[in-house]
Design a protein around this motif. Structure first.
Motif, mmCIF file in Angstrom:
data_model
loop_
_atom_site.group_PDB
_atom_site.id
_atom_site.type_symbol
_atom_site.label_atom_id
_atom_site.label_comp_id
_atom_site.label_asym_id
_atom_site.label_seq_id
_atom_site.Cartn_x
_atom_site.Cartn_y
_atom_site.Cartn_z
ATOM 1 N N LEU A 166 -6.302 8.993 3.798
ATOM 2 C CA LEU A 166 -5.511 9.798 4.724
ATOM 3 C C LEU A 166 -6.434 10.342 5.793
ATOM 4 O O LEU A 166 -7.627 10.542 5.540
ATOM 5 N N ASP A 167 -5.899 10.582 6.986
ATOM 6 C CA ASP A 167 -6.697 11.302 7.973
ATOM 7 C C ASP A 167 -6.252 12.765 7.993
ATOM 8 O O ASP A 167 -5.249 13.142 7.372
ATOM 9 N N GLU A 169 -4.929 14.601 10.252
ATOM 10 C CA GLU A 169 -3.607 14.834 10.834
ATOM 11 C C GLU A 169 -2.512 14.538 9.816
ATOM 12 O O GLU A 169 -1.551 15.314 9.673
ATOM 13 N N GLN A 170 -2.624 13.426 9.109
ATOM 14 C CA GLN A 170 -1.640 13.103 8.078
ATOM 15 C C GLN A 170 -1.626 14.177 6.987
ATOM 16 O O GLN A 170 -0.569 14.578 6.510
ATOM 17 N N LEU A 171 -2.807 14.619 6.629
ATOM 18 C CA LEU A 171 -2.938 15.638 5.595
ATOM 19 C C LEU A 171 -2.265 16.939 6.029
ATOM 20 O O LEU A 171 -1.544 17.579 5.253
ATOM 21 N N ARG A 173 0.167 17.268 8.225
ATOM 22 C CA ARG A 173 1.614 17.069 8.280
ATOM 23 C C ARG A 173 2.228 17.076 6.877
ATOM 24 O O ARG A 173 3.333 17.587 6.677
ATOM 25 N N LEU A 174 1.496 16.537 5.908
ATOM 26 C CA LEU A 174 1.976 16.570 4.527
ATOM 27 C C LEU A 174 2.135 18.008 4.039
ATOM 28 O O LEU A 174 3.192 18.399 3.540
ATOM 29 N N ILE A 179 5.859 15.576 6.581
ATOM 30 C CA ILE A 179 6.006 14.292 5.887
ATOM 31 C C ILE A 179 6.504 14.625 4.483
ATOM 32 O O ILE A 179 5.825 15.309 3.721
ATOM 33 N N TRP A 182 6.664 9.725 0.326
ATOM 34 C CA TRP A 182 5.424 8.928 0.285
ATOM 35 C C TRP A 182 5.568 7.586 1.013
ATOM 36 O O TRP A 182 4.569 7.016 1.457
ATOM 37 N N GLU A 184 6.551 7.082 3.897
ATOM 38 C CA GLU A 184 6.111 7.242 5.286
ATOM 39 C C GLU A 184 4.617 6.962 5.435
ATOM 40 O O GLU A 184 4.135 6.725 6.550
ATOM 41 N N LEU A 185 3.892 6.977 4.330
ATOM 42 C CA LEU A 185 2.448 6.722 4.355
ATOM 43 C C LEU A 185 2.088 5.423 3.645
ATOM 44 O O LEU A 185 0.929 5.189 3.314
#
Length: 456
Positions: A166-167, A169-171, A173-174, A179, A182, A184-185
């Motif tokens: 994960l980057d 930004e993804q982290l 948003r989670l 988000i 799952w 979506e990733l």
């Protein structure tokens, strides 16, 4: 002279002699005899659960052993997440130290209230906390701020979760609830379940600063909160849709995912990447001591924690010791040519020199790392033409300026070590190459401004 006057003079002389003798005895005796009266603790540490759950008690236990105490044991304290370290001195007297692990913020409050001698923290002291403790001295000074270990925030999921990286930004948003599934990733369909430490936790403060704050996000209200690191990790490992964050020693049965920041490569929380603080979610573990403290056990614990015995306990407790060692780095096509050549022919030391915020001066960890690196170079016959310094920085309007500034950082380290007899083989400045953090925030730029040490 009257008989009464002679008697008074004799009594005064006797008292003076007794005080002098007592002073000599106290000076000559080890720390172990200075037990507090009425079973009061000789040392009180309060703050971070990350430190207080295991590392803090084990360091005190090691200090007691080094002081020659016996029958040393760790027993539960008066409340959850509190422990007492009990030992006996040579005179049979019981000595007690207390560790309360209710979150980093509670340690600074306890210092202000004089209910603790040391604050344990898994994040740096805040401006408001330093101001509140100003009467105790400069809490950001080298005498006050003690970096005793390096840790990494591991992002953990259920072992069966196929998501492996994960980057930031993804982290973010989670954990902000943006988000929610799952798939979506790229994972299996399933509603994401969030697990987080409580508000008093330095682990949570670090997560907020490194992950949520850059996008001005807040933790989703539905996140399940934990005071205990162990309980959080065990809950994640039993929930197929879970994700949580935790200190490195508490991964346990869960699975850690690789993390990227900005243009950095995804990195797992490995020992070497955390030791150099290149891993995006690496962090320092602190003890904060009032500079004017007159408790001899405070200084004794700090010195012990920095020494080889203390750092071994750090490693044995699952954290990253600051002991310098050489690391093999595999060359890759993404590396600049000079750096690729170093990776092919030399080894990198497990330390990075970093600088105070907004300053060209080395930070408190770097100032202590000078001695650690010097000891390594001296002990491994690397003092003369065997070492290379490589400076890095953040982007500037002109690449040549970024390169110059990065080399100047390396020269600042060279100046300190050269004064102790080190002759370097080369000094290299690579500008904004090989970032380890995003450059769109001050925290990332500070991490990218670093100096590596390589040895042939």
């Amino acid at each position: 002279m009257s008989r009464a006057q002679a008697s008074q003079d004799h009594e005064l002389w006797s008292r003076t002699l007794s005080l002098l003798l007592l002073g000599f005895i106290c000076y000559a005796l080890p720390l172990s005899v200075f037990a507090a009266q009425d079973d009061a603790p000789v040392l009180r540490v309060q703050g971070s659960n990350t430190i207080g759950a295991k590392l803090g008690p084990e360091l005190i236990k090691g200090l007691f052993a080094a002081q020659g105490l016996s029958d040393i044991r760790i027993v539960p304290g008066a409340a959850d997440n509190e422990q007492r370290i009990v030992a006996k001195g040579a005179d049979g007297r019981t000595l007690v130290a207390e560790v309360a692990a209710h979150g980093s913020g509670t340690g600074f409050v306890a210092l202000e209230e004089s209910s603790a001698d040391l604050a344990a923290a898994s994040r740096p002291i805040k401006d408001s906390e330093a101001e509140a403790l100003a009467a105790l001295g400069d809490m950001r000074s080298l005498a006050a701020e003690q970096i005793i270990a390096i840790d990494g925030l591991a992002i953990i999921v259920n072992p069966g979760n196929p998501v492996a990286r994960l980057d930031i930004e993804q982290l973010a948003r989670l954990f902000a609830g943006e988000i929610r599934d799952w798939r979506e990733l790229g994972g299996r369909p399933g509603t994401v379940t969030l697990y987080a430490r409580d508000d008093n936790s330095g682990t949570y403060d670090t997560f907020k600063e490194l992950v949520l704050a850059p996008g001005t996000r807040k933790l989703a209200a539905e996140a399940k909160r934990f005071e205990s690191s162990t309980a959080l990790s065990d809950a994640v490992s039993q929930d197929a849709n879970a994700i949580g964050f935790i200190g490195l020693p508490y991964i346990r049965q869960a699975k850690a995912v690789a993390i990227a920041s900005g243009d950095s490569q995804p990195m797992l929380p490995s020992t070497s990447l955390i030791a150099t603080e290149d891993y995006p979610l690496s962090r320092r573990l602190f003890l904060y001591a009032p500079p004017r403290s007159n408790n001899t056990w405070v200084r004794a614990l700090i010195d012990f924690a920095h020494g080889p015995q203390g750092q071994k306990i750090v490693a044995d407790s699952g954290f990253i010791a600051q002991t310098v060692r050489a690391i093999e780095v595999a060359p890759s096509a993404q590396m600049p040519a000079e750096y690729r050549e170093l990776a092919a022919k030399a080894q990198r030391l497990s330390v990075n020199f970093r600088f105070q915020e907004g300053s060209a001066s080395l930070d408190n960890k770097a100032q202590r790392d000078l001695n650690r690196v010097l000891d390594y170079l001296s002990g491994h016959d690397k003092m003369q033409n065997k070492a290379v310094l490589v400076g890095f920085g953040d982007p500037k309007s002109a690449p040549s300026r970024a390169e110059l500034l990065s080399k100047l950082r390396a020269m600042a380290v060279r100046r300190e070590l050269a004064s102790q007899g080190v002759l370097f083989r080369d000094i290299i400045g690579l500008g904004d190459e090989l970032p380890v953090a995003a450059n769109d925030e001050d925290s990332g730029r500070i991490r990218n401004r670093r100096v590596e040490v390589w040895v042939y």
